[in-house]
Design a protein around this motif. Structure first.
Motif, PDB file in Angstrom:
ATOM      1  N   SER A 125       0.813  -1.221   0.000  1.00  0.00           N
ATOM      2  CA  SER A 125       0.000   0.000   0.000  1.00  0.00           C
ATOM      3  C   SER A 125       0.848   1.274   0.000  1.00  0.00           C
ATOM      4  O   SER A 125       0.326   2.377  -0.079  1.00  0.00           O
ATOM      5  N   PHE A 126       2.166   1.104   0.075  1.00  0.00           N
ATOM      6  CA  PHE A 126       3.050   2.278   0.064  1.00  0.00           C
ATOM      7  C   PHE A 126       3.704   2.501  -1.302  1.00  0.00           C
ATOM      8  O   PHE A 126       4.576   3.355  -1.431  1.00  0.00           O
ATOM      9  N   ALA A 127       3.267   1.750  -2.301  1.00  0.00           N
ATOM     10  CA  ALA A 127       3.950   1.728  -3.597  1.00  0.00           C
ATOM     11  C   ALA A 127       4.180   3.120  -4.188  1.00  0.00           C
ATOM     12  O   ALA A 127       5.201   3.374  -4.824  1.00  0.00           O
ATOM     13  N   ASP A 128       3.248   4.051  -3.980  1.00  0.00           N
ATOM     14  CA  ASP A 128       3.356   5.358  -4.624  1.00  0.00           C
ATOM     15  C   ASP A 128       3.968   6.437  -3.736  1.00  0.00           C
ATOM     16  O   ASP A 128       4.066   7.591  -4.129  1.00  0.00           O
ATOM     17  N   ARG A 129       4.387   6.062  -2.533  1.00  0.00           N
ATOM     18  CA  ARG A 129       4.999   7.048  -1.642  1.00  0.00           C
ATOM     19  C   ARG A 129       6.468   7.260  -1.991  1.00  0.00           C
ATOM     20  O   ARG A 129       7.117   6.415  -2.571  1.00  0.00           O
TER      21      ARG A 129
END
Ligand code: ADP
Ligand code: MG
Length: 355
Positions: A125-129
């Motif tokens: 869920s952190f892929a785009d951070r």
């Protein structure tokens, strides 16, 4: 998974030996820790396996083949460092994908492998951070995913949890161990933290001045250390220095006769030796035990609450103190200034040469 064989590898820096004819046979799929104090050659050993440094002598084989002369990227080995070294301007997914893009892996495969690697470290869920938007622990998970995405047969980890606070470090220890077991990758894990090595490793190589002092599983390292050095480095110890008695039955120290369960053979009679007893084996009582060996009378000079255990510092004469640790529910009700008797069983005594 690949095995790693180190055969008499030596590395010198301007004449000084950093790694000294070190040999080690790391089994495929094993979690092996290199444990030792700062400067003993752990990082240098790891960098030679990775291919960032070249040994002055000896051979390194990965999965049965010598890798001397092979550059790092050809070795099917990945390294995770303490400093995460993520690219700050890239997202998490881009960071993890970077190596695959360099190797011209197809887009669809990259997407799938990046997703899987982030899943392993629970960071999907952190892929785009961006790395700057995450905690140290999260960044270290991404660094781990970036290493795992290459599907290395050997993963080298150089104090990867060293920058994390204690609670996070303990969580990550469990997770790393789980990931290693699931993937069956060989892990070579460098740490100076004995608790970390004991809790995670299949085997531990305790290093001293560029050499391996003892190679064994955690149980053996803790309960049967091969030398006073290992005994002192792993866990706490009380040492009694003295002289081995003429009949080899004990070590006569200034404050007590320390007697192991079996006859002393590792040090000759009349020779100086070091007897060791771990704090958890030392009993404290306010009454004199009915033995005159493995007993010492002293005064409580410190009491510390460690949560699950209580720790007592007991002083003998003017120059010697020993530590006793008891589970909190069974801890004696004693306070600073009390006179007490310390005692321990012969089975808990180990005797080493003084080196
Ligand atoms: P550890 O990782 O166990 O702390 P290192 O492998 O980093 O130990 O270092 C082992 C020894 O080699 C130390 O004495 C260190 O100062 C020396 N050393 C390591 N790297 C270099 C280098 N690049 N140049 C000179 N000396 C080095
Ligand atoms: Mg190091």
């Amino acid at each position: 998974a690949g095995g790693v064989v180190l055969e008499g590898i030596t590395k010198r820096y301007s004449g000084q030996v950093a790694v000294d004819a070190l040999s080690l046979d790391i089994r495929p799929g094993e979690f092996l820790s290199l444990l030792g104090p700062s400067g003993c050659g752990k990082t240098t050993t790891l960098r030679m396996i990775a291919g960032f440094e070249h040994p002055d002598a000896g051979d390194i084989r990965i999965s049965g083949r010598s890798v001397l002369g092979q550059p790092p990227f050809k070795r099917n080995v990945n390294t995770v460092f303490q400093a995460y070294a993520l690219f700050p301007h890239m997202t998490v997914a881009q960071n993890v994908a970077y190596g695959l893009q360099q190797r011209r892996v197809g887009k669809a495969e990259i997407r799938e492998r990046v997703g899987a690697a982030l899943g392993m470290v629970q960071m999907r869920s952190f892929a785009d951070r961006k790395p700057t938007e995450m905690s140290g622990g999260q960044q270290q998970r991404v660094a781990l995913a970036r290493a795992l995405v290459n599907r290395p047969s050997v993963l080298l980890l150089d104090e990867p949890l060293g920058a994390l606070d204690r609670q996070l470090r303990e969580e990550m220890q469990l997770e790393l161990k789980l990931i290693q077991a699931q993937l069956g990758i060989t892990f070579v894990f460098v740490t100076h933290d004995q608790g970390e090595a004991l809790s995670m490793s299949d085997r531990i190589a305790v290093m001293r001045a560029g050499r391996i002092e003892q190679l064994a599983d955690s149980d053996t390292i803790y309960s049967a250390p091969a030398s006073a050095y290992v005994a002192a480095f792993v866990g706490q110890q009380n040492f009694f220095d003295g002289t081995v008695t003429a009949d080899g039955s004990g070590v006569e120290s200034a404050h007590t006769m320390v007697r192991p369960a079996t006859r002393i053979t590792q040090v000759a009679p009349g020779v100086d030796a070091r007897a060791a007893v771990r704090p958890e084996f030392v009993q404290i009582s306010t009454e004199r035990p009915d033995s005159d060996v493995n007993v010492a009378q002293g005064r409580i000079i410190g009491v510390s609450h460690l949560g699950e255990t209580m720790q007592f510092l007991v002083q003998f004469g003017s120059d010697m103190s020993i530590i006793a640790r008891r589970p909190t529910p069974d801890a004696p009700r004693v306070s600073i200034g009390d006179t007490v008797w310390c005692s321990w069983r012969a089975e808990s005594v180990q005797v080493f040469p003084i080196d």
